[in-house]
Design a protein around this motif. Structure first.
Motif, mmCIF file in Angstrom:
data_model
loop_
_atom_site.group_PDB
_atom_site.id
_atom_site.type_symbol
_atom_site.label_atom_id
_atom_site.label_comp_id
_atom_site.label_asym_id
_atom_site.label_seq_id
_atom_site.Cartn_x
_atom_site.Cartn_y
_atom_site.Cartn_z
ATOM 1 N N ALA A 132 0.850 -1.199 0.000
ATOM 2 C CA ALA A 132 0.000 0.000 0.000
ATOM 3 C C ALA A 132 0.881 1.244 0.000
ATOM 4 O O ALA A 132 1.470 1.602 1.021
ATOM 5 C CB ALA A 132 -0.920 -0.013 1.216
ATOM 6 N N LEU A 133 0.981 1.900 -1.145
ATOM 7 C CA LEU A 133 1.854 3.061 -1.312
ATOM 8 C C LEU A 133 1.028 4.342 -1.271
ATOM 9 O O LEU A 133 0.065 4.492 -2.028
ATOM 10 C CB LEU A 133 2.599 2.967 -2.650
ATOM 11 N N LEU A 154 -2.749 -12.779 6.210
ATOM 12 C CA LEU A 154 -2.544 -11.511 5.505
ATOM 13 C C LEU A 154 -1.309 -10.773 6.022
ATOM 14 O O LEU A 154 -1.077 -10.696 7.228
ATOM 15 C CB LEU A 154 -3.787 -10.630 5.694
ATOM 16 N N SER A 155 -0.505 -10.254 5.085
ATOM 17 C CA SER A 155 0.642 -9.410 5.430
ATOM 18 C C SER A 155 0.561 -8.122 4.623
ATOM 19 O O SER A 155 0.182 -8.146 3.444
ATOM 20 C CB SER A 155 1.966 -10.121 5.116
ATOM 21 N N ILE A 156 0.935 -7.008 5.253
ATOM 22 C CA ILE A 156 0.793 -5.699 4.595
ATOM 23 C C ILE A 156 2.077 -4.891 4.728
ATOM 24 O O ILE A 156 2.658 -4.790 5.813
ATOM 25 C CB ILE A 156 -0.396 -4.915 5.188
ATOM 26 N N TYR A 157 2.512 -4.323 3.599
ATOM 27 C CA TYR A 157 3.596 -3.330 3.590
ATOM 28 C C TYR A 157 2.964 -1.985 3.241
ATOM 29 O O TYR A 157 2.297 -1.856 2.211
ATOM 30 C CB TYR A 157 4.662 -3.674 2.536
ATOM 31 N N ALA A 158 3.158 -0.996 4.102
ATOM 32 C CA ALA A 158 2.613 0.345 3.857
ATOM 33 C C ALA A 158 3.745 1.363 3.874
ATOM 34 O O ALA A 158 4.683 1.258 4.680
ATOM 35 C CB ALA A 158 1.581 0.694 4.930
ATOM 36 N N SER A 159 3.663 2.343 2.994
ATOM 37 C CA SER A 159 4.661 3.419 3.004
ATOM 38 C C SER A 159 4.005 4.732 2.602
ATOM 39 O O SER A 159 2.942 4.751 1.969
ATOM 40 C CB SER A 159 5.818 3.096 2.055
ATOM 41 N N HIS A 160 4.654 5.826 2.977
ATOM 42 C CA HIS A 160 4.091 7.149 2.717
ATOM 43 C C HIS A 160 5.213 8.175 2.636
ATOM 44 O O HIS A 160 6.268 8.016 3.268
ATOM 45 C CB HIS A 160 3.125 7.540 3.849
ATOM 46 N N ALA A 187 4.452 -3.968 7.942
ATOM 47 C CA ALA A 187 5.625 -3.091 7.999
ATOM 48 C C ALA A 187 5.174 -1.717 7.533
ATOM 49 O O ALA A 187 4.324 -1.600 6.641
ATOM 50 C CB ALA A 187 6.727 -3.627 7.092
ATOM 51 N N TYR A 188 5.719 -0.667 8.142
ATOM 52 C CA TYR A 188 5.345 0.706 7.768
ATOM 53 C C TYR A 188 6.612 1.550 7.660
ATOM 54 O O TYR A 188 7.454 1.520 8.555
ATOM 55 C CB TYR A 188 4.394 1.303 8.807
#
Length: 213
Positions: A132-133, A154-160, A187-188
């Motif tokens: 999730a970008l 479920l695994s999620i990678y988020a960045s901003h 991970a964030y």
């Protein structure tokens, strides 16, 4: 198939991990597809085109009213329609192509990221990973009973971007707490950019993805 799309075949003949790309507001299926040549060869990649046309060009997953106050500016009903279109598309793609339905990753940017969260949190049995970008979680487009679902796979990678001028970084900073409360592995990361994907951001999510395929 109710959505237009482009593909990059996998190096595998069968049971390939599937990566579905969801672009941002005002863009199209070619945008995130530029990442495809740099992503693992075993991925079967599909880049979707959002269903609502914008003038003079580009597409959207749902309408945005840029004049409204926060909380009233996105068409949540259209967003739910798009959420379910993507969910149905996953099923159709898994039937049509030689991919593993237990290994589906959604990669979204901005509005496409918001939709990727919504699909995974509404239909966790269909999604293994989310990248999730530059997005955030909109609870208004999740079902009322979403807290009761099983998110153990479920695994999620988020960045901003820390200086994002389109979606405030403070909105994205709510994500880790939200995911922790649901017991979702995540991970964030933040990067010193605006509303975009820095090279180091790309390399980081690519490494994360390799480990989670």
């Amino acid at each position: 198939m109710n959505l237009e799309y482009i593909t990059r075949p996998s190096s595998l003949q069968e049971n390939a991990p599937l990566l579905i790309m969801c672009h941002g507001y005002g863009s199209d299926e070619n945008d995130l597809f530029s990442f495809a040549s740099e992503l693992p060869e075993e991925l079967f990649i599909i880049s979707l085109k959002a269903p609502f046309k914008l003038e003079p060009y580009g597409n959207a997953w749902y309408a945005i009213n840029f004049d409204a106050e926060k909380g009233k500016w996105s068409d949540d009903e259209q967003a739910k329609q798009s959420r379910d279109l993507i969910s149905n598309f996953i099923d159709e793609a898994c039937e049509k192509y030689p991919v593993n339905p237990s290994n589906v990753t959604l990669l979204g940017f901005s509005q496409g990221s918001i939709l990727s969260y919504a699909v995974a949190l509404t239909y966790p049995e269909k999604v293994k990973n989310v990248v999730a970008l530059s997005g955030y979680i909109n609870p208004n487009i999740l079902p009322s009973e979403f807290t009761n679902k099983d998110y153990s796979n479920l695994s999620i990678y988020a960045s901003h971007g820390s200086v994002d001028q389109v979606i405030p970084v403070q909105w994205a900073q709510q994500t880790p707490k939200f995911l922790s409360q649901l017991g979702i592995e995540h991970a964030y990361s933040e990067f010193p950019v605006g509303h975009g994907v820095a090279p180091q951001n790309f390399y980081e999510f690519r490494e994360w993805l390799k480990k989670h395929l």
